[in-house]
Design a protein around this motif. Sequence first.
Motif, PDB file in Angstrom:
ATOM      1  N   PRO A   1       0.643  -1.100   0.151  1.00  0.00           N
ATOM      2  CA  PRO A   1      -0.243   0.203   0.009  1.00  0.00           C
ATOM      3  C   PRO A   1       0.844   1.212  -0.243  1.00  0.00           C
ATOM      4  O   PRO A   1       2.052   1.174  -0.195  1.00  0.00           O
ATOM      5  CB  PRO A   1      -0.838  -0.042   1.538  1.00  0.00           C
ATOM      6  N   TRP A   2       0.824   1.968  -0.144  1.00  0.00           N
ATOM      7  CA  TRP A   2       0.763   3.223   0.099  1.00  0.00           C
ATOM      8  C   TRP A   2       1.156   4.928   1.176  1.00  0.00           C
ATOM      9  O   TRP A   2       2.155   4.681   1.607  1.00  0.00           O
ATOM     10  CB  TRP A   2      -0.126   4.340  -0.808  1.00  0.00           C
ATOM     11  N   ASN A   3       0.438   3.514   2.055  1.00  0.00           N
ATOM     12  CA  ASN A   3       0.654   4.728   3.621  1.00  0.00           C
ATOM     13  C   ASN A   3       1.742   4.606   4.561  1.00  0.00           C
ATOM     14  O   ASN A   3       1.930   4.826   4.472  1.00  0.00           O
ATOM     15  CB  ASN A   3       0.159   4.372   4.151  1.00  0.00           C
ATOM     16  N   TYR A   4       2.313   3.425   4.322  1.00  0.00           N
ATOM     17  CA  TYR A   4       4.170   3.151   4.773  1.00  0.00           C
ATOM     18  C   TYR A   4       4.717   1.941   3.155  1.00  0.00           C
ATOM     19  O   TYR A   4       5.007   1.154   3.178  1.00  0.00           O
ATOM     20  CB  TYR A   4       4.383   2.720   5.344  1.00  0.00           C
ATOM     21  N   PRO A   5       4.653   3.670   2.255  1.00  0.00           N
ATOM     22  CA  PRO A   5       5.605   2.434   0.900  1.00  0.00           C
ATOM     23  C   PRO A   5       6.798   1.696   0.837  1.00  0.00           C
ATOM     24  O   PRO A   5       7.215   1.187   0.598  1.00  0.00           O
ATOM     25  CB  PRO A   5       5.407   3.712   0.170  1.00  0.00           C
ATOM     26  N   VAL A   6       7.220   1.659   1.867  1.00  0.00           N
ATOM     27  CA  VAL A   6       9.217   0.948   1.858  1.00  0.00           C
ATOM     28  C   VAL A   6       9.095  -0.254   3.497  1.00  0.00           C
ATOM     29  O   VAL A   6       9.434  -1.203   2.705  1.00  0.00           O
ATOM     30  CB  VAL A   6      10.604   2.380   2.783  1.00  0.00           C
ATOM     31  N   ASN A   7       8.613   0.654   4.354  1.00  0.00           N
ATOM     32  CA  ASN A   7       8.451  -0.613   5.180  1.00  0.00           C
ATOM     33  C   ASN A   7       7.064  -2.059   5.113  1.00  0.00           C
ATOM     34  O   ASN A   7       7.864  -3.137   4.829  1.00  0.00           O
ATOM     35  CB  ASN A   7       7.504  -0.480   6.445  1.00  0.00           C
TER      36      ASN A   7
ATOM     37  N   LYS B   1       4.549  -5.200  -6.201  1.00  0.00           N
ATOM     38  CA  LYS B   1       3.984  -4.115  -6.667  1.00  0.00           C
ATOM     39  C   LYS B   1       2.937  -3.570  -5.968  1.00  0.00           C
ATOM     40  O   LYS B   1       2.412  -3.238  -5.005  1.00  0.00           O
ATOM     41  CB  LYS B   1       2.285  -4.840  -8.047  1.00  0.00           C
ATOM     42  N   PRO B   2       4.400  -1.846  -5.626  1.00  0.00           N
ATOM     43  CA  PRO B   2       3.757  -1.409  -5.110  1.00  0.00           C
ATOM     44  C   PRO B   2       2.974  -0.021  -5.244  1.00  0.00           C
ATOM     45  O   PRO B   2       2.144  -0.093  -6.655  1.00  0.00           O
ATOM     46  CB  PRO B   2       5.385  -0.180  -5.018  1.00  0.00           C
ATOM     47  N   SER B   3       2.067   0.966  -4.499  1.00  0.00           N
ATOM     48  CA  SER B   3       0.884   0.969  -5.311  1.00  0.00           C
ATOM     49  C   SER B   3       1.300   2.290  -6.204  1.00  0.00           C
ATOM     50  O   SER B   3       2.102   3.312  -5.827  1.00  0.00           O
ATOM     51  CB  SER B   3      -0.097   2.078  -3.796  1.00  0.00           C
ATOM     52  N   LYS B   4       0.733   2.330  -6.580  1.00  0.00           N
ATOM     53  CA  LYS B   4       1.421   4.183  -8.039  1.00  0.00           C
ATOM     54  C   LYS B   4       1.215   5.599  -7.303  1.00  0.00           C
ATOM     55  O   LYS B   4       0.812   6.299  -7.386  1.00  0.00           O
ATOM     56  CB  LYS B   4      -0.424   4.239  -8.741  1.00  0.00           C
TER      57      LYS B   4
ATOM     58  N   GLN C   1      14.986 -12.940  -9.702  1.00  0.00           N
ATOM     59  CA  GLN C   1      15.068 -13.031  -8.099  1.00  0.00           C
ATOM     60  C   GLN C   1      13.829 -11.919  -7.723  1.00  0.00           C
ATOM     61  O   GLN C   1      13.659 -12.272  -6.808  1.00  0.00           O
ATOM     62  CB  GLN C   1      16.614 -13.024  -7.995  1.00  0.00           C
ATOM     63  N   VAL C   2      14.154 -10.746  -7.925  1.00  0.00           N
ATOM     64  CA  VAL C   2      13.611  -9.907  -7.004  1.00  0.00           C
ATOM     65  C   VAL C   2      13.021  -8.945  -8.389  1.00  0.00           C
ATOM     66  O   VAL C   2      13.848  -7.944  -9.069  1.00  0.00           O
ATOM     67  CB  VAL C   2      14.125  -8.628  -6.174  1.00  0.00           C
ATOM     68  N   THR C   3      11.858  -7.969  -8.874  1.00  0.00           N
ATOM     69  CA  THR C   3      11.186  -7.393 -10.065  1.00  0.00           C
ATOM     70  C   THR C   3      10.455  -6.582  -9.301  1.00  0.00           C
ATOM     71  O   THR C   3       9.377  -7.301  -8.486  1.00  0.00           O
ATOM     72  CB  THR C   3      10.587  -8.144 -10.720  1.00  0.00           C
ATOM     73  N   VAL C   4      10.421  -4.821  -9.276  1.00  0.00           N
ATOM     74  CA  VAL C   4       9.050  -4.202  -8.963  1.00  0.00           C
ATOM     75  C   VAL C   4       8.274  -4.241 -10.323  1.00  0.00           C
ATOM     76  O   VAL C   4       9.436  -3.974 -11.029  1.00  0.00           O
ATOM     77  CB  VAL C   4       9.620  -2.965  -8.536  1.00  0.00           C
ATOM     78  N   VAL C   5       6.932  -3.747 -10.221  1.00  0.00           N
ATOM     79  CA  VAL C   5       6.382  -3.834 -11.537  1.00  0.00           C
ATOM     80  C   VAL C   5       5.329  -2.429 -10.734  1.00  0.00           C
ATOM     81  O   VAL C   5       5.174  -2.814 -10.043  1.00  0.00           O
ATOM     82  CB  VAL C   5       5.399  -5.455 -11.948  1.00  0.00           C
ATOM     83  N   SER C   6       4.341  -2.208 -12.736  1.00  0.00           N
ATOM     84  CA  SER C   6       3.465  -1.443 -12.015  1.00  0.00           C
ATOM     85  C   SER C   6       2.490  -1.820 -13.164  1.00  0.00           C
ATOM     86  O   SER C   6       2.678  -2.904 -13.494  1.00  0.00           O
ATOM     87  CB  SER C   6       3.713   0.217 -12.267  1.00  0.00           C
ATOM     88  N   GLY C   7       1.426  -1.239 -12.565  1.00  0.00           N
ATOM     89  CA  GLY C   7       0.517  -1.958 -13.534  1.00  0.00           C
ATOM     90  C   GLY C   7      -0.719  -2.280 -13.161  1.00  0.00           C
ATOM     91  O   GLY C   7      -0.985  -1.973 -11.662  1.00  0.00           O
ATOM     92  N   ASP C   8      -2.053  -2.185 -13.420  1.00  0.00           N
ATOM     93  CA  ASP C   8      -3.168  -3.418 -13.271  1.00  0.00           C
ATOM     94  C   ASP C   8      -3.408  -3.851 -11.725  1.00  0.00           C
ATOM     95  O   ASP C   8      -2.586  -5.550 -12.154  1.00  0.00           O
ATOM     96  CB  ASP C   8      -3.924  -4.482 -14.582  1.00  0.00           C
ATOM     97  N   GLY C   9      -3.758  -4.178 -11.592  1.00  0.00           N
ATOM     98  CA  GLY C   9      -3.605  -4.677  -9.813  1.00  0.00           C
ATOM     99  C   GLY C   9      -4.802  -5.772  -9.673  1.00  0.00           C
ATOM    100  O   GLY C   9      -4.570  -7.306  -9.398  1.00  0.00           O
ATOM    101  N   SER C  10      -5.994  -6.024 -10.689  1.00  0.00           N
ATOM    102  CA  SER C  10      -6.511  -7.090 -10.473  1.00  0.00           C
ATOM    103  C   SER C  10      -5.903  -7.901 -11.646  1.00  0.00           C
ATOM    104  O   SER C  10      -5.655  -9.453 -10.900  1.00  0.00           O
ATOM    105  CB  SER C  10      -7.261  -6.523 -11.507  1.00  0.00           C
ATOM    106  N   ALA C  11      -4.609  -8.114 -12.737  1.00  0.00           N
ATOM    107  CA  ALA C  11      -3.984  -8.436 -13.473  1.00  0.00           C
ATOM    108  C   ALA C  11      -3.089  -9.101 -12.322  1.00  0.00           C
ATOM    109  O   ALA C  11      -2.626 -10.632 -12.463  1.00  0.00           O
ATOM    110  CB  ALA C  11      -2.929  -7.722 -14.788  1.00  0.00           C
ATOM    111  N   PHE C  12      -2.517  -8.675 -12.018  1.00  0.00           N
ATOM    112  CA  PHE C  12      -1.002  -9.568 -10.385  1.00  0.00           C
ATOM    113  C   PHE C  12      -2.035 -10.143  -9.987  1.00  0.00           C
ATOM    114  O   PHE C  12      -1.474 -10.850  -9.805  1.00  0.00           O
ATOM    115  CB  PHE C  12      -0.987  -7.631  -9.976  1.00  0.00           C
ATOM    116  N   SER C  13      -2.888  -9.353  -9.233  1.00  0.00           N
ATOM    117  CA  SER C  13      -3.848 -10.498  -8.363  1.00  0.00           C
ATOM    118  C   SER C  13      -3.797 -12.059  -9.230  1.00  0.00           C
ATOM    119  O   SER C  13      -3.931 -12.666  -8.010  1.00  0.00           O
ATOM    120  CB  SER C  13      -4.768 -10.415  -7.940  1.00  0.00           C
ATOM    121  N   SER C  14      -4.559 -11.960 -10.289  1.00  0.00           N
ATOM    122  CA  SER C  14      -5.154 -13.473 -10.919  1.00  0.00           C
ATOM    123  C   SER C  14      -4.031 -13.886 -11.174  1.00  0.00           C
ATOM    124  O   SER C  14      -3.872 -15.287 -12.206  1.00  0.00           O
ATOM    125  CB  SER C  14      -5.878 -12.541 -12.306  1.00  0.00           C
TER     126      SER C  14
END
Length: 475
Positions: free
Chosen positions: A126-132, A151-154, A175-188
């Motif tokens: 989520p956005w409220n503590y975006p690092v922790n 997938k962090p918050s936009k 090993q570790v990747t940060v992505v952005s985009g559609d949350g529904s697609a990620f959850s699926s």
Amino acid sequence: MTTTEETTQLTDAERFNHILRAQRAAYLRDGAPSLATRRNDLRNLKAALIARRSDIEEAINTDFGHRSRHETALMELVGVVQGIDYLRRNLRRFMRPTRRHIDLPLRFGSNHIEYQPLGVVGVISPWNYPVNLSLMPVVTAIAAGNRVMLKPSKLTPATNAVLTSMLSELFPPEQVTVVSGDGSAFSSLPFDHLVFTGSTEVGRAVMKAASENLVPVTLELGGKSPTIVAKGHVRDQAVSDIAFGKLLSGGQTCIAPDYALVHESEIDTFIASYDRLVKSAYPDGPTSKDYTSIVDDKQYKILTDLIEDARAHGARIIEVGHRPHEAARRPHTLAPTVVLDVTDDMRIAHEEIFGPILPIFGYRDIDDAINYVNARPRPLALYYFGDDDADRRKVLDRTTSGNVTINGTIMHVGQDDLPFGGVGASGMGKYHGIEGFRTLSHAKGILVQGRWNAARLLYAPFGGRTEALLNLFLR
């Protein structure tokens, strides 16, 4: 068309699936990383966090409009750094196979459990503590030997840019990747496990999407975390702790005290103390350097709408602290606010408050307070201020919440050896501590059968001997 151009033409779902397949192939190829490799990865991540402290503080300040660098260091960085230290210190013990009892018929064999990485773990933060709240699940997944897609918050683009840069320098994308985009697609995606931190409403959608692939989920949600102040305990220390928990990060904390239950004879004393202590904490009022803005205009409007709905239904709204009217001088900033005379027809009585607004309810006796809490969904946290007596025991025994802090607020989340998580509407599953390691591991039970075991006497053809043994086992 170049590879980069081809990638830009992919949908989010196709892009996510491509990364997932690459990570899963790498896991199947390389197997579980060693203890030394995991410890080294965690050490490097800790060093990178400390080295980028200023970048992180600046990025979060940019995303929020205003947030104290000390608050960011305390709530974002200290928790992750100490969590890494805890995992590195205990990882050998966590990874060690554990012996289990073996049943009498197989007494010459042995049973044990080995903790195996699940494979690829998805993390939605989520956005409220975006690092922790991004990195603690990632750190736990790495400790358990997994690959991770985050997938962090936009809503926190500046912070996301720092995280993406840092993690890409430390880890290969498989090993570790940060992505952005559609949350529904990620959850699926067909992850081996999915960790989501956010609202209960979105958590339901995430769980539904994950269920299509039978992906197990850890849901860290929220809810209305109550604070019960025992009669006679409206003291400065208690009220100061409540003010700290409520106003930390402008109230944008999933375990913030959502509302206070105060004995009906002490409400005025509580409000006077709260006002005085807020003034002490923020001497320049809502424009103080240590007072955090609401993350954006949308979230600000949600909070002001809650206040106006309560006011329209007869609630008393009291702004506290120095010069609360000066909140308007800073974009999307809300002054510390107390709400009285709240009734069930007000939205603020039912919706989670993600801001510096504290409804105060009076109660007659401790049973009255407990019944009020139990009439609502189970919260992520519960706070109790009072002596170690029958009333405290009654609150602990008769209420159910994710975690509890006695005579304080918030700080249970920083205890590395305690599991953290919700119950019911506030979430499911745990991370932090050994529970986090085991959540993101597969506990593989292994039976090593001895050369002789009584179970072989039960093989066909069945007869009198079989009947005798069955009668023995079924006594």
